[in-house]
Enzyme design. Structure first.
Site, PDB file in Angstrom:
ATOM      1  N   CYS A  92       2.371  -5.975  -7.529  1.00 18.91           N
ATOM      2  CA  CYS A  92       3.577  -6.798  -7.654  1.00 18.91           C
ATOM      3  C   CYS A  92       4.801  -6.281  -6.898  1.00 18.91           C
ATOM      4  O   CYS A  92       5.053  -5.088  -6.844  1.00 18.91           O
ATOM      5  CB  CYS A  92       3.981  -6.925  -9.111  1.00 18.91           C
ATOM      6  N   ARG A 150       1.975  -5.449  -0.380  1.00 20.87           N
ATOM      7  CA  ARG A 150       1.581  -4.832  -1.646  1.00 20.87           C
ATOM      8  C   ARG A 150       0.421  -5.556  -2.320  1.00 20.87           C
ATOM      9  O   ARG A 150      -0.207  -5.013  -3.217  1.00 20.87           O
ATOM     10  CB  ARG A 150       2.769  -4.791  -2.603  1.00 20.87           C
ATOM     11  N   TRP A 175       0.662  -9.718  -8.839  1.00 18.98           N
ATOM     12  CA  TRP A 175      -0.757  -9.364  -8.760  1.00 18.98           C
ATOM     13  C   TRP A 175      -1.245  -9.388 -10.198  1.00 18.98           C
ATOM     14  O   TRP A 175      -0.857  -8.543 -11.008  1.00 18.98           O
ATOM     15  CB  TRP A 175      -0.884  -7.971  -8.144  1.00 18.98           C
ATOM     16  N   ASN A 212       7.359  -5.499 -13.022  1.00 20.14           N
ATOM     17  CA  ASN A 212       6.138  -4.828 -12.565  1.00 20.14           C
ATOM     18  C   ASN A 212       5.738  -3.831 -13.635  1.00 20.14           C
ATOM     19  O   ASN A 212       6.612  -3.207 -14.234  1.00 20.14           O
ATOM     20  CB  ASN A 212       6.396  -3.994 -11.300  1.00 20.14           C
ATOM     21  N   GLY A 213       4.444  -3.636 -13.802  1.00 20.07           N
ATOM     22  CA  GLY A 213       3.988  -2.661 -14.786  1.00 20.07           C
ATOM     23  C   GLY A 213       3.268  -3.356 -15.922  1.00 20.07           C
ATOM     24  O   GLY A 213       2.883  -4.527 -15.802  1.00 20.07           O
ATOM     25  N   GLU A 232     -14.811   8.020   3.538  1.00 12.35           N
ATOM     26  CA  GLU A 232     -13.606   7.326   3.986  1.00 12.35           C
ATOM     27  C   GLU A 232     -13.957   6.176   4.952  1.00 12.35           C
ATOM     28  O   GLU A 232     -13.378   5.093   4.880  1.00 12.35           O
ATOM     29  CB  GLU A 232     -12.651   8.345   4.637  1.00 12.35           C
ATOM     30  N   LYS A 273     -13.043   2.287   4.224  1.00 10.67           N
ATOM     31  CA  LYS A 273     -12.224   1.445   5.113  1.00 10.67           C
ATOM     32  C   LYS A 273     -12.917   0.112   5.361  1.00 10.67           C
ATOM     33  O   LYS A 273     -12.294  -0.932   5.316  1.00 10.67           O
ATOM     34  CB  LYS A 273     -11.990   2.138   6.470  1.00 10.67           C
ATOM     35  N   GLU A 331     -13.216  -2.151   2.219  1.00 10.42           N
ATOM     36  CA  GLU A 331     -11.897  -2.555   1.773  1.00 10.42           C
ATOM     37  C   GLU A 331     -11.376  -3.765   2.547  1.00 10.42           C
ATOM     38  O   GLU A 331     -10.898  -4.724   1.963  1.00 10.42           O
ATOM     39  CB  GLU A 331     -10.978  -1.361   2.084  1.00 10.42           C
ATOM     40  N   HIS A 350     -32.717  11.514  -1.347  1.00  6.52           N
ATOM     41  CA  HIS A 350     -32.754  11.412  -2.810  1.00  6.52           C
ATOM     42  C   HIS A 350     -32.525   9.988  -3.281  1.00  6.52           C
ATOM     43  O   HIS A 350     -32.163   9.776  -4.433  1.00  6.52           O
ATOM     44  CB  HIS A 350     -31.734  12.376  -3.424  1.00  6.52           C
ATOM     45  N   LYS A 397      -1.416  -2.455  -2.449  1.00  6.90           N
ATOM     46  CA  LYS A 397      -1.082  -1.240  -1.711  1.00  6.90           C
ATOM     47  C   LYS A 397      -0.834  -0.074  -2.651  1.00  6.90           C
ATOM     48  O   LYS A 397      -1.279   1.037  -2.418  1.00  6.90           O
ATOM     49  CB  LYS A 397       0.163  -1.506  -0.846  1.00  6.90           C
TER      50      LYS A 397
END
Ligand code: F6R
Length: 612
Positions: A2, A27, A74, A100-101, A484, A488, A491, A508, A607
């Site tokens: 948010c 964001r 969000w 927000n929160g 990573e 990427k 995502e 394995h 974000k």
């Protein structure tokens, strides 16, 4: 996650709010809304979807105000619908709130307010704030009613309020979620992040936990929740608006990938003096490091990409500085009952400095008497403020949701820390130490060189844009690179499944899936485990998988194993993750672009993850 904006000052207020809100698009959000105060009271407009839907609606049916608030949501509590979008109003529509929160005690508050006759229109936790303030405002001035209401909230919030009876003011407060004040000339702003206000002002006040701000066009008045006045001057942000614009790049992500040489340079500059063989930190960090015990235990905590930087950090700190290190996902660390002592240093790695789990980990560490050093990009964010010492990475604003330059600048900070500790502990010979310091000073130009592989990577991406599964494999320092690289890709290209593994783990389990044409990205740069990685490549080839191999320049032998070869500058093994980062990012970027993905704002991602 948010975005909040508040504005009071000059007309056109609605346009200013929309401009600022647009700068928080990165964001991640699924609905947007705006509320202003004008002669007719409070006017609210909300739309599901992108901010452009909201803009279109306002263009069709315009309105204006003297001050206002805006929000990109969000969804957490309640679906992304117009009813649940912010701003939320009280029963009479006499005040509006953005938040927000998460308000943890909202259910109890809501039940109480409903019993007192309040009518709720949404499924959100936020709406309780509007009704709570309404209740108190029946007998108190708005400022006091706001503070009284805030005192009842449990959980996290950054909240802004406008009220019909107080049109010359907007109010803001924070606890656990970021909120900054922008101070302009005859105008003032509230925002969840600096880029929102950069085009208007670079003078910023960072609100602390439990602080309340009252904005008028004359400026900002800060108080505690109890109303005690706080004096704090604005600080000047060093970023400029150019750093928050795409500047000719198709996406912020691409711009930020190409900014890495200078971002890394910014992390190193003023700290690394290769000519004199010195690594220096600011006074506070130096004092912090000098006090560390010989038996100091280090625990690195972080989430996502920052966690991957932490994993690379573990290899280098243990191998070169010879200090014991654990690395934890911050979301696990806080729940695993870690055994910390006064001789534990927790290193919190975070781009935003606001990630809820990392912040909770920092607080837990402090409660248990451990020390906290943070590595952070955003000045004045919550995590650095709650740490005993901070290494700012100075990478500049990272707007794309996918972290790129923040990652390589976190690695750079960890290189500095490792070499500093290695020297302090006499863990390396003087000759070897100087050699590593010299090589570290060349990292920005090596990262630059690794970016030159872009045309080749663009071609490779064409062969795999239609693939739906990828593996990424590496060993030792490049095991985190594999994680990573896969992160990427998945995502920013949600239609692709990508997994990173330690190459030794292939046998394995994961190898069972490999079949003809299955793309496997290998990290096979020069290292003591090079031969072992080559064996893993052979295993994939034996199953007719395709091998996209990132290898050191000049490695002729690897050609015969690779379906596609991406050369990167040859370095000491510890620096290989930083030179391999850009090709991994570029591969993800170009595959996502060919798949027409929303690269800068991938669906369902935010974000800055300020909720648990
Ligand atoms: C990945 C990404 C996330 C973040 C994670 C931590 O590209 O951006 O995985 O790395 O949410 O965020 P910070 O570093 O802000 O704590």
């Amino acid at each position: 996650m948010c975005g909040i904006v508040g504005y009071i000052g000059k007309p056109p207020v609605v346009q200013t709010l929309l401009d600022c809100l647009g700068r928080l698009e990165y964001r991640g959000y699924d609905s947007a809304g705006i509320a202003v105060v004008n002669g007719r009271g409070i006017q609210v407009r909300k739309r599901v979807g992108k901010i452009k839907e909201l803009v279109a609606s306002i263009q069709q049916h315009p309105f204006e105000g003297t001050s206002g608030i805006a929000h990109s949501r969000w969804a957490t509590h309640g679906l992304p619908t117009e009813a649940n979008a912010h701003p939320h109003t009280d029963c009479r529509g006499s005040l509006a709130i953005v938040h927000n929160g998460i308000i943890e005690n909202y259910a109890a508050l809501k039940a109480r307010l409903q019993a007192n006759g309040h009518r709720f229109r949404s499924k959100t936790d936020t709406e309780v704030i509007a009704h709570l303030v309404e209740d108190y405002a029946k007998r108190l001035p708005v400022a006091q009613a706001f503070r009284r209401a805030l005192k009842e909230l449990r959980g996290s919030y950054a909240v802004c309020l406008i009220a019909k009876q107080d049109p010359q003011r907007i109010y803001g407060a924070r606890a656990g979620s970021p909120l900054i004040v922008g101070v302009g000339d005859g105008e003032a702003f509230l925002a969840s992040d600096v880029p929102a206000v950069l085009a208007k002002t670079r003078r910023v006040i960072y609100l602390n936990e439990g602080e309340v701000v009252e904005l008028s066009s004359d400026g900002a008045r800060l108080t505690t929740l109890s109303g005690a006045v706080i004096h704090r001057k604005p600080s000047t942000v060093s970023w400029d608006i150019a750093s928050a614009r795409k500047e000719g790049y198709d996406h912020f992500m691409l711009k930020e990938i190409f900014e890495q040489p200078s971002a890394v340079e910014q992390t190193l500059v003023n700290r690394l003096d290769a000519a004199r063989g010195r690594i220096a930190f600011d006074r506070r960090t130096r004092a912090f490091l000098e006090k560390l015990k010989p038996n100091e235990q280090f625990v690195l905590i972080a989430c996502g990409t920052a966690y991957h930087a932490g994993l690379v950090g573990e290899y280098m700190l243990e191998e070169l500085a010879r200090v014991p290190v654990d690395v934890d996902l911050a979301s696990e660390f806080r729940y695993r009952g870690p055994m910390l002592t006064r001789d534990t240093t927790v290193i919190a790695i975070t781009q935003s400095g606001e990630t809820a789990d990392t912040l909770a980990g920092v607080r837990l560490a402090k409660e248990q008497g451990a020390k906290v050093l943070s590595i952070c990009n955003v000045m004045g964010a919550s995590i650095p403020r709650e740490s005993d010492a901070v290494m700012y990475t100075h990478a500049g604003p990272e707007i794309a949701v996918a972290s790129t330059k923040a990652y390589t600048s976190q690695l750079s900070a960890l290189y500095l820390l490792t070499l500093y500790l290695a020297k302090a502990r006499g863990a390396l010979s003087a000759v070897r130490w100087r050699s590593l310091v010299r090589q570290l000073s060349h990292i920005p130009s090596l990262v630059e060189r690794s970016l030159r592989a872009e045309p080749l990577i663009k071609e490779i991406a064409k062969s795999y844009a239609g693939a739906r599964d990828f593996y990424y494999l590496g060993r030792r320092y490049n095991y985190p690179s594999a994680l990573e690289g896969a992160l990427k890709l998945k995502e920013i290209c949600p239609s692709i499944h990508a997994e990173g593994y330690a190459a030794g783990e292939m046998k394995h389990g994961p190898i069972s899936l490999i079949r003809r044409g299955w793309p496997v990205v290998f990290l096979a740069t020069d290292s003591p485990v090079y031969e072992k990685v080559v064996s893993n490549i052979e295993e994939v080839r034996a199953r007719k998988g395709d091998c996209i191999v990132i290898a050191s320049e000049g490695d002729q032998r690897i050609r015969r194993y690779a379906t596609h070869l991406i050369p990167v500058p040859k370095t000491e093994e510890l620096f290989s993750p930083i030179v391999a980062a850009a090709p991994l990012q570029l591969l993800a970027y170009h595959i996502a672009k060919l798949n027409r993905c929303d690269i800068d704002q991938p669906p369902n991602l935010a974000k800055s993850v300020t909720v648990e």
